[in-house]
Write a protein that holds these residues in place. Structure first.
Motif, PDB file in Angstrom:
ATOM      1  N   LYS A 114      57.418  43.325  -9.682  1.00 47.76           N
ATOM      2  CA  LYS A 114      57.131  44.281  -8.615  1.00 47.76           C
ATOM      3  C   LYS A 114      55.914  45.110  -9.037  1.00 47.76           C
ATOM      4  N   GLY A 174      66.008  35.435 -16.925  1.00 49.21           N
ATOM      5  CA  GLY A 174      67.457  35.515 -17.033  1.00 49.21           C
ATOM      6  C   GLY A 174      68.030  34.316 -17.759  1.00 49.21           C
ATOM      7  N   LYS A 220      68.195  37.762 -13.861  1.00 49.49           N
ATOM      8  CA  LYS A 220      66.885  37.348 -13.367  1.00 49.49           C
ATOM      9  C   LYS A 220      66.300  38.452 -12.500  1.00 49.49           C
ATOM     10  N   LYS A 221      64.980  38.772 -12.727  1.00 49.33           N
ATOM     11  CA  LYS A 221      64.295  39.803 -11.948  1.00 49.33           C
ATOM     12  C   LYS A 221      62.925  39.309 -11.539  1.00 49.33           C
ATOM     13  N   GLU A 222      62.561  39.701 -10.286  1.00 52.77           N
ATOM     14  CA  GLU A 222      61.211  39.375  -9.827  1.00 52.77           C
ATOM     15  C   GLU A 222      60.246  40.493 -10.225  1.00 52.77           C
ATOM     16  N   LYS A 268      57.726  36.103  -7.953  1.00 52.18           N
ATOM     17  CA  LYS A 268      58.321  35.567  -9.160  1.00 52.18           C
ATOM     18  C   LYS A 268      57.516  35.976 -10.380  1.00 52.18           C
ATOM     19  N   ILE A 281      57.728  46.518 -12.271  1.00 49.99           N
ATOM     20  CA  ILE A 281      58.831  45.798 -12.917  1.00 49.99           C
ATOM     21  C   ILE A 281      58.285  44.480 -13.431  1.00 49.99           C
ATOM     22  N   PRO A 330      58.668  40.660 -14.571  1.00 54.06           N
ATOM     23  CA  PRO A 330      59.602  39.586 -14.180  1.00 54.06           C
ATOM     24  C   PRO A 330      60.431  39.119 -15.381  1.00 54.06           C
ATOM     25  N   LYS A 331      61.685  38.733 -15.147  1.00 58.12           N
ATOM     26  CA  LYS A 331      62.575  38.174 -16.170  1.00 58.12           C
ATOM     27  C   LYS A 331      63.231  36.905 -15.641  1.00 58.12           C
TER      28      LYS A 331
END
Length: 325
Positions: A49, A39, A45-47, A8, A34, A36-37
């Motif tokens: 990375k 959203g 929503k993005k985890e 997260k 990446i 995290p977002k």
């Protein structure tokens, strides 16, 4: 061994990767792939990375993960491979550096040789030019010395001739003129009822006759600033030379008055010159005869700050002392 991990947050993804590698945070490097977002209402929503890479100096064959020999062996192989590649690369770089250094050394040697050759050529050229200049100067000096010697010889010959001519040419004083002058003076002294002794001196170089007078109470013959004496001398020359073609210049002096007067005028000239230097204003002297004016001019002729000139008409002609412009 590189590990990709998600979570997260970046911290959560890093913690999961550390557990998987069984390493600490300071023993790895990681890159966020990446961000995290959160959203909005579940959309976008993005985890997080990340890519985690163990540091080379933390990899050891004695890894805490002894239960998994495959991981240790794999790490060993990677470290050895990395070391070999690094050694080969370093060797190649060192060889290139050595080759470049040798090349530069050769170029420097060639440059130094060219500079040395140019320097030697320049030195030889300067020496050759110096020899030519020195020879030319020596020739000029010899010529100048020869000319100087010739000029000196010529001048010496002329001086000798002039001296011989002067020695041979002596003025012959007409005794009749001198006797006429003495007779005239004797009549004047008799009329004045004074006794005077006369001495005659003759300068054979210029033919001048000096009659020096001696006696008691001779001041009456001198007058103020020698005016009476100058008048007496003027009349004596007129009478003595009236019947002769060979004029004789007669100077009358009383008790060495003229020498004392010359000393007095010289001191006066220098004192007034100092006054002019201090005040900056010109000074006009009283009227003088040509002989006395000449004494003033001569006394100050070597003063580089003062100049003298004569103004007016005889018998009121005066000397002026002023600063040089």
């Amino acid at each position: 061994m590189n590990v990709e991990s998600v979570g997260k947050t970046v911290e959560e993804a890093l913690e999961a990767a550390l557990k998987e590698l069984n390493l600490k945070k300071e023993e790895v490097d990681y890159t966020v792939l990446i961000e995290p977002k959160k959203g909005f209402l579940g959309f976008g929503k993005k985890e997080a990375k990340i890519l985690v890479t163990p540091k080379a100096d933390t990899i050891s064959l004695k890894s805490e993960n002894k239960e998994d020999p495959t991981v240790a062996e794999s790490l060993k192989e990677k470290v050895v491979s990395f070391g070999e590649k690094t050694t080969e690369s370093a060797g190649a770089v060192l060889r290139k550096v050595g080759e470049k250094a040798d090349e530069l050394d050769e170029k420097q040697k060639a440059f130094n040789n060219r500079v040395k050759e140019k320097w030697n050529d320049t030195v030889d050229s300067v020496k050759e030019s110096g020899d030519k200049v020195r020879n030319a100067v020596n020739e000029k000096v010899e010529t100048a010395n020869a000319v100087s010697a010739a000029v000196k010889n010529t001048l010496a010959e002329r001086r000798n001739k002039r001296s011989s001519s002067e020695n041979v040419k002596e003025f012959v004083v007409d005794d009749a003129v001198v006797d006429e002058a003495k007779e005239f003076l004797a009549k004047i002294f008799k009329a004045m009822k004074i006794e005077v002794v006369m001495e005659k001196f003759v300068n054979k170089k210029d033919g001048c006759v000096v009659l020096k007078l001696h006696g008691d109470d001779m001041g009456i013959l001198i007058g103020k600033h020698g005016q009476t004496l100058d008048s007496l001398q003027y009349l004596t020359n007129l009478v003595a030379n009236k019947n002769t073609e060979n004029r004789v210049h007669i100077v009358i002096d009383v008790e060495n008055y003229r020498d004392r007067r010359a000393e007095t005028l010289t001191r006066l000239a220098k004192r007034l010159a100092d006054k002019v230097k201090k005040s900056g204003e010109r000074i006009v002297l009283e009227p003088m005869n040509p002989h006395e004016r000449k004494i003033i001019h001569t006394a100050l002729q070597n003063d580089n700050k003062i100049t003298t000139l004569s103004e007016g008409s005889e018998p009121f002609r005066k000397v002026v002392i002023e600063l040089k412009k």
